[in-house]
Design a protein around this motif. Structure first.
Motif, PDB file in Angstrom:
ATOM      1  N   LEU A  87     -20.533   7.993  23.431  1.00 35.60           N
ATOM      2  CA  LEU A  87     -20.265   7.964  24.866  1.00 35.60           C
ATOM      3  C   LEU A  87     -19.693   6.604  25.244  1.00 35.60           C
ATOM      4  N   SER A  88     -18.689   6.600  26.102  1.00 38.56           N
ATOM      5  CA  SER A  88     -17.973   5.360  26.399  1.00 38.56           C
ATOM      6  C   SER A  88     -18.834   4.305  27.077  1.00 38.56           C
ATOM      7  N   ASP A  89     -19.741   4.739  27.963  1.00 40.68           N
ATOM      8  CA  ASP A  89     -20.604   3.787  28.665  1.00 40.68           C
ATOM      9  C   ASP A  89     -21.689   4.566  29.396  1.00 40.68           C
ATOM     10  N   ALA A  90     -22.573   3.844  30.074  1.00 43.86           N
ATOM     11  CA  ALA A  90     -23.733   4.470  30.716  1.00 43.86           C
ATOM     12  C   ALA A  90     -23.364   5.333  31.921  1.00 43.86           C
ATOM     13  N   GLY A  91     -22.163   5.190  32.450  1.00 50.25           N
ATOM     14  CA  GLY A  91     -21.744   5.993  33.587  1.00 50.25           C
ATOM     15  C   GLY A  91     -20.885   7.197  33.225  1.00 50.25           C
ATOM     16  N   PHE A  92     -20.772   7.470  31.939  1.00 53.59           N
ATOM     17  CA  PHE A  92     -19.866   8.529  31.478  1.00 53.59           C
ATOM     18  C   PHE A  92     -20.181   9.892  32.095  1.00 53.59           C
ATOM     19  N   PHE A  93     -21.432  10.340  32.041  1.00 56.30           N
ATOM     20  CA  PHE A  93     -21.784  11.650  32.601  1.00 56.30           C
ATOM     21  C   PHE A  93     -21.527  11.683  34.110  1.00 56.30           C
ATOM     22  N   GLU A  94     -21.973  10.647  34.786  1.00 51.15           N
ATOM     23  CA  GLU A  94     -21.860  10.611  36.244  1.00 51.15           C
ATOM     24  C   GLU A  94     -20.396  10.653  36.689  1.00 51.15           C
ATOM     25  N   ARG A  95     -19.550   9.830  36.076  1.00 48.57           N
ATOM     26  CA  ARG A  95     -18.127   9.818  36.430  1.00 48.57           C
ATOM     27  C   ARG A  95     -17.454  11.141  36.084  1.00 48.57           C
ATOM     28  N   SER A  96     -17.794  11.699  34.937  1.00 49.48           N
ATOM     29  CA  SER A  96     -17.162  12.946  34.501  1.00 49.48           C
ATOM     30  C   SER A  96     -17.478  14.088  35.461  1.00 49.48           C
ATOM     31  N   ILE A  97     -18.746  14.241  35.813  1.00 51.50           N
ATOM     32  CA  ILE A  97     -19.137  15.315  36.731  1.00 51.50           C
ATOM     33  C   ILE A  97     -18.524  15.086  38.112  1.00 51.50           C
ATOM     34  N   ALA A  98     -18.546  13.848  38.592  1.00 44.74           N
ATOM     35  CA  ALA A  98     -17.972  13.542  39.911  1.00 44.74           C
ATOM     36  C   ALA A  98     -16.479  13.872  39.935  1.00 44.74           C
ATOM     37  N   GLU A  99     -15.766  13.508  38.898  1.00 47.34           N
ATOM     38  CA  GLU A  99     -14.331  13.799  38.850  1.00 47.34           C
ATOM     39  C   GLU A  99     -14.071  15.299  38.778  1.00 47.34           C
ATOM     40  N   ARG A 136      -0.899  23.056  29.901  1.00 46.73           N
ATOM     41  CA  ARG A 136      -0.557  24.193  30.767  1.00 46.73           C
ATOM     42  C   ARG A 136      -0.096  25.410  29.972  1.00 46.73           C
ATOM     43  N   ARG A 137       0.578  25.193  28.872  1.00 45.08           N
ATOM     44  CA  ARG A 137       1.047  26.306  28.035  1.00 45.08           C
ATOM     45  C   ARG A 137       0.036  26.717  26.973  1.00 45.08           C
ATOM     46  N   ASN A 138      -0.722  25.747  26.496  1.00 44.93           N
ATOM     47  CA  ASN A 138      -1.650  25.999  25.397  1.00 44.93           C
ATOM     48  C   ASN A 138      -2.981  25.295  25.669  1.00 44.93           C
ATOM     49  N   PRO A 139      -3.740  25.795  26.647  1.00 45.42           N
ATOM     50  CA  PRO A 139      -5.018  25.132  26.936  1.00 45.42           C
ATOM     51  C   PRO A 139      -5.957  25.240  25.742  1.00 45.42           C
ATOM     52  N   HIS A 140      -6.686  24.199  25.506  1.00 45.83           N
ATOM     53  CA  HIS A 140      -7.638  24.189  24.405  1.00 45.83           C
ATOM     54  C   HIS A 140      -8.720  23.161  24.698  1.00 45.83           C
ATOM     55  N   ALA A 141      -9.684  23.111  23.843  1.00 44.99           N
ATOM     56  CA  ALA A 141     -10.802  22.183  24.019  1.00 44.99           C
ATOM     57  C   ALA A 141     -11.131  21.575  22.663  1.00 44.99           C
ATOM     58  N   ILE A 142     -11.750  20.427  22.684  1.00 40.90           N
ATOM     59  CA  ILE A 142     -12.218  19.806  21.443  1.00 40.90           C
ATOM     60  C   ILE A 142     -13.733  19.688  21.530  1.00 40.90           C
ATOM     61  N   GLY A 143     -14.401  20.272  20.545  1.00 40.69           N
ATOM     62  CA  GLY A 143     -15.849  20.425  20.571  1.00 40.69           C
ATOM     63  C   GLY A 143     -16.647  19.143  20.612  1.00 40.69           C
ATOM     64  N   THR A 144     -16.032  18.020  20.336  1.00 45.20           N
ATOM     65  CA  THR A 144     -16.743  16.749  20.393  1.00 45.20           C
ATOM     66  C   THR A 144     -17.401  16.546  21.742  1.00 45.20           C
ATOM     67  N   CYS A 145     -16.714  16.998  22.816  1.00 48.53           N
ATOM     68  CA  CYS A 145     -17.250  16.842  24.167  1.00 48.53           C
ATOM     69  C   CYS A 145     -16.567  17.833  25.101  1.00 48.53           C
ATOM     70  N   ILE A 146     -17.318  18.833  25.532  1.00 51.71           N
ATOM     71  CA  ILE A 146     -16.808  19.824  26.472  1.00 51.71           C
ATOM     72  C   ILE A 146     -17.786  19.922  27.634  1.00 51.71           C
ATOM     73  N   PHE A 147     -17.300  19.661  28.840  1.00 57.31           N
ATOM     74  CA  PHE A 147     -18.068  19.887  30.064  1.00 57.31           C
ATOM     75  C   PHE A 147     -17.674  21.253  30.609  1.00 57.31           C
ATOM     76  N   VAL A 148     -18.652  22.059  30.994  1.00 59.69           N
ATOM     77  CA  VAL A 148     -18.345  23.382  31.549  1.00 59.69           C
ATOM     78  C   VAL A 148     -19.423  23.783  32.546  1.00 59.69           C
ATOM     79  N   ARG A 149     -19.008  24.477  33.581  1.00 62.98           N
ATOM     80  CA  ARG A 149     -19.969  25.084  34.509  1.00 62.98           C
ATOM     81  C   ARG A 149     -20.720  26.163  33.745  1.00 62.98           C
ATOM     82  N   ARG A 150     -22.023  26.206  33.908  1.00 63.41           N
ATOM     83  CA  ARG A 150     -22.836  27.175  33.170  1.00 63.41           C
ATOM     84  C   ARG A 150     -22.380  28.602  33.436  1.00 63.41           C
ATOM     85  N   GLU A 151     -22.045  28.932  34.697  1.00 64.58           N
ATOM     86  CA  GLU A 151     -21.642  30.310  34.990  1.00 64.58           C
ATOM     87  C   GLU A 151     -20.331  30.679  34.289  1.00 64.58           C
TER      88      GLU A 151
END
Length: 177
Positions: A87-99, A136-151
């Protein structure tokens, strides 16, 4: 109010898991729970996870572990992390969710970089630029870090457990739809 669940699939992660769990414990946005979905490790992975207060569930690699962990997640956001993620720093989760909330996103991955090795750093630099240019043409994710809404995770039916490689990219493509 946003709540976050952390899900970490593991298999023999004794050397790296304490580093990640320590970083998680110092986040300014503390997760509701940390769930380690372990694929029958033969080292001290489960013991280390419990010592950090994580919930340990039986898992598998990698889609199975992510799904078993997500089944126990109670937060309205889930972040899937590989055990060797930094994790980049102690505010990583907070900034990511806020953004994500400010931009109305339901799934996102941060830029990924390597912490050591010139070749690895170059590879991830190129990968990140490629991912941004083609999202936009080929959306993908990298499993190292994926944020997702539970629903969204639940609507997708989770990760496809029949895919043994690039299940994270499949997940990202399905989520984009």
């Amino acid at each position: 109010m946003s709540s976050l669940s952390v899900v970490i699939p593991t298999f023999n992660e004794e050397p790296v898991l304490p580093v990640l769990l320590d970083a998680v414990s110092h986040q300014t946005l503390q997760p509701r729970e940390v769930i380690v979905a372990d694929a029958n490790s033969t080292d001290r992975t489960r013991e280390i996870a419990r010592n950090f207060g994580a919930m340990v569930v039986d898992g598998g690699l990698p889609a199975v572990g992510r799904n078993r962990g997500a089944e126990r997640a109670g937060g309205n956001w889930i972040v899937f992390l590989d055990a060797d993620a930094v994790l980049s720093d102690a505010g990583f989760f907070e900034r990511s969710i806020a953004e994500m909330e400010a931009r109305g996103l339901v799934i996102a991955c941060p830029d990924v970089t390597a912490t050591t090795g010139t070749l690895a750093k170059f590879f991830f630099f190129v990968y990140t630029r490629f991912a941004r240019l083609t999202v936009r043409r080929n959306p993908h994710a990298i499993g190292t870090c994926i944020f997702v809404r539970r629903e969204i995770h639940e609507r997708l039916g989770g990760f496809d457990e029949t895919i043994c490689y690039a299940e994270d990219n499949d997940y990202g493509r399905r989520a984009a739809k």
